[in-house]
Design an enzyme around this catalytic site. Sequence first.
Site, mmCIF file in Angstrom:
data_model
loop_
_atom_site.group_PDB
_atom_site.id
_atom_site.type_symbol
_atom_site.label_atom_id
_atom_site.label_comp_id
_atom_site.label_asym_id
_atom_site.label_seq_id
_atom_site.Cartn_x
_atom_site.Cartn_y
_atom_site.Cartn_z
ATOM 1 C CD GLU A 248 -2.753 1.071 2.536
ATOM 2 O OE1 GLU A 248 -2.701 0.083 3.303
ATOM 3 O OE2 GLU A 248 -3.449 2.060 2.738
ATOM 4 N NE ARG B 133 3.382 -7.178 10.606
ATOM 5 C CZ ARG B 133 2.834 -6.494 9.610
ATOM 6 N NH1 ARG B 133 1.836 -6.982 8.933
ATOM 7 N NH2 ARG B 133 3.285 -5.308 9.293
ATOM 8 C CE LYS C 94 3.075 0.210 4.809
ATOM 9 N NZ LYS C 94 2.447 -0.033 3.522
HETATM 10 P P1 ATP Z 1 2.663 -1.901 7.936
HETATM 11 O O1 ATP Z 1 1.978 -2.474 9.131
HETATM 12 O O2 ATP Z 1 4.094 -1.610 8.153
HETATM 13 O O3 ATP Z 1 1.927 -0.768 7.318
HETATM 14 P P2 ATP Z 1 1.435 -3.486 5.950
HETATM 15 O O4 ATP Z 1 1.276 -4.956 6.027
HETATM 16 O O5 ATP Z 1 0.243 -2.651 6.176
HETATM 17 O O6 ATP Z 1 2.636 -3.080 6.886
HETATM 18 P P3 ATP Z 1 1.560 -3.343 3.126
HETATM 19 O O7 ATP Z 1 2.050 -2.242 2.271
HETATM 20 O O8 ATP Z 1 0.119 -3.627 3.138
HETATM 21 O O9 ATP Z 1 2.070 -3.035 4.593
HETATM 22 O O10 ATP Z 1 2.395 -4.663 2.860
HETATM 23 C C1 ATP Z 1 2.758 -5.187 1.623
HETATM 24 C C2 ATP Z 1 3.134 -6.626 1.817
HETATM 25 O O11 ATP Z 1 4.225 -6.746 2.731
HETATM 26 C C3 ATP Z 1 1.983 -7.406 2.413
HETATM 27 O O12 ATP Z 1 1.860 -8.616 1.738
HETATM 28 C C4 ATP Z 1 2.375 -7.606 3.846
HETATM 29 O O13 ATP Z 1 1.799 -8.761 4.359
HETATM 30 C C5 ATP Z 1 3.901 -7.650 3.754
HETATM 31 N N1 ATP Z 1 4.521 -7.217 5.013
HETATM 32 C C6 ATP Z 1 4.335 -6.059 5.663
HETATM 33 N N2 ATP Z 1 5.017 -6.032 6.818
HETATM 34 C C7 ATP Z 1 5.660 -7.219 6.909
HETATM 35 C C8 ATP Z 1 6.533 -7.817 7.878
HETATM 36 N N3 ATP Z 1 6.869 -7.180 8.995
HETATM 37 N N4 ATP Z 1 7.009 -9.051 7.620
HETATM 38 C C9 ATP Z 1 6.682 -9.695 6.494
HETATM 39 N N5 ATP Z 1 5.880 -9.198 5.544
HETATM 40 C C10 ATP Z 1 5.358 -7.976 5.740
HETATM 41 MG MG MG Z 2 -1.466 -2.425 5.105
#
Ligand code: ATP
Ligand code: MG
Length: 571
Positions: free
Chosen positions: A44, A269, A279
């Site tokens: 995102e 994660r 983020k």
């Molecule tokens: P954040 O909580 O940091 O905003 P998010 O999951 O909302 O992370 P996205 O941009 O939606 O961020 O993530 C893109 C991809 O990266 C998704 O498939 C998500 O599952 C993966 N991802 C995000 N954070 C992690 C993590 N700490 N470990 C492994 N994969 C991750």
């Molecule tokens: Mg997200």
Amino acid sequence: MNPETPAPPAAAPPGPSNFIRDIILDDLKTNKFQGRVHTRFPPEPNGYLHIGHAKSICLNFGLANEFGGKTNLRFDDTNPCKEETEYVESIIDNVRWLGFDWEDRLYYASDYFGQLYEWAVQLIKSGNAYVCDLSSEEVRKTRGTLTEPGKESPYRNRSVEENLDLFARMKAGEFPDGSRTLRAKIDMAAANLNLRDPVMYRILHAEHHRTGDEWCIYPMYDFAHGESDSIERITHSICTLEFEDHRPLYDWYVEALGIYHPQQIEFDRLNLTYTLLSKRKLLTLVQDGHVRGWDDPRMPTLSGIRRRGYTPEALRNFCGSIGVSKTNGSIELSLLEHHVREDLNKRALRVMAVLKPLKLIIDNYPEGQVEEMDAVNNPEDASAGTRKVPFSKVLYIEQDDFREDPPKQFFRLSPGREVRLRYGYFVTCAGVVKDPATCEITEIHCTYDPATRGGNAPDGRKVKSTIHWVSAQHAIDAEVRIYDNLFLKEDPNETEPGEPFTVNLNPKSLEIVTGKLEPSLAHVQQGGLYQFERLGYFCVDPDTAPGKPVFNRTVALRDTWAKIEKREKAK
Ligand code: ATP
Ligand code: MG
């Protein structure tokens, strides 16, 4: 190899074994997706990528590469409020930096808004969706709990015609934000709360970074995500564990629409000690000025660690080493640092730099004499060659390399003790000069043994320590930024009730010193990677200007004395 033996077909080396890889191997065996492996990385664009994302990127691209498949880069840009082009650009740049290629498959969920709208209409027509006039607060209140079923919306049984009319008018902008939603008609008593008539579309009169004001209704994540996977004919839709409970809904949408059905698979994660991987929280650090920006070298963002001198190879090796599982845990930050050292050890050029300078004067060395000493550029790589380092009567050494009153296991310089100056001579400390006001040592006086040039004594006598130095008259000054963990607690989220996570920030995470560097570093290139002998790995920061080098400490070397001292203190 026998010249007549044909070369084996080019194949990616097998990746680390894990349960997702096993699922893919199984699907290939049963021909579930006609032998295809097609994954995607779906960020995102609401912030910069961090080390956690790197795990997901390496997994998605790594698995596809291994099986001759493909990986798409898809921006999950369904939320117009928090998304920005700056984030899109940084994400593209960082996935590329990490070493992966999506070829021509760069997609945006917003490109599918038209198709998603048509599918929503299809679900209304098949009696699987309805327009609901409850506010988000009311929807929340009627959702029920894990032990109690929810209440059906009074709008649940609207006719298909009325739903089609209202949904079209929602799209046309007739209604204010939040006044209506489109909901899937599933089961308000479902054990899984995600299946209790989830919202599919909401009204939001907001400018979108790509579609502008074309839309005032936006699909929710759950509706957009699986359908985007389906459009792109993804085979294995790999996401993190918090989406496990969303999988039944993911499956419900594609089944209700009768479209191609990808397989969602969840993994753990990445969490790292002393590090925040969220983020939203990283944005707080940037916005509240706790760091200099998203690319501050203390940030766990890819832009940050990259500026700090971490290499893509090191990060990929780390991601390959941590495994993939079904339970969330925490990985030691020191493991990541280990991979950074391993990689930099192979490629960083060795140089001498003194960060906390103390003057050392060789009383019996001829005034005005300068010798060019041969120094090895990289003991790990003979092709890196040698260089000349000037040696003279007045040198700088590290304050830490001298103790007037040495503790038992301290073998470096002290009064009466002989040590080796790297690539130079043996010197023996004859005395110190102190500032009469502060009693601080300002100079050390030594004598040298001219027979030990290059670092060995012809009579075979040994010294217990070799220290580094820089010739004072030839030294160049550099700003050196020394980083420590950004957080003091292993789990930065651990706070007293009501406290923000920022109470755990390390006030000493950045120390800036003026280092004395050997003259070969006068014209360094941005991004250059060095090992300052005995101190650590350092890289040239983009703030470097002609005549004003700026270095970041990437990671320290393991310092045995510092460890002993820490252990003694802890006793
Ligand atoms: P954040 O909580 O940091 O905003 P998010 O999951 O909302 O992370 P996205 O941009 O939606 O961020 O993530 C893109 C991809 O990266 C998704 O498939 C998500 O599952 C993966 N991802 C995000 N954070 C992690 C993590 N700490 N470990 C492994 N994969 C991750
Ligand atoms: Mg997200």
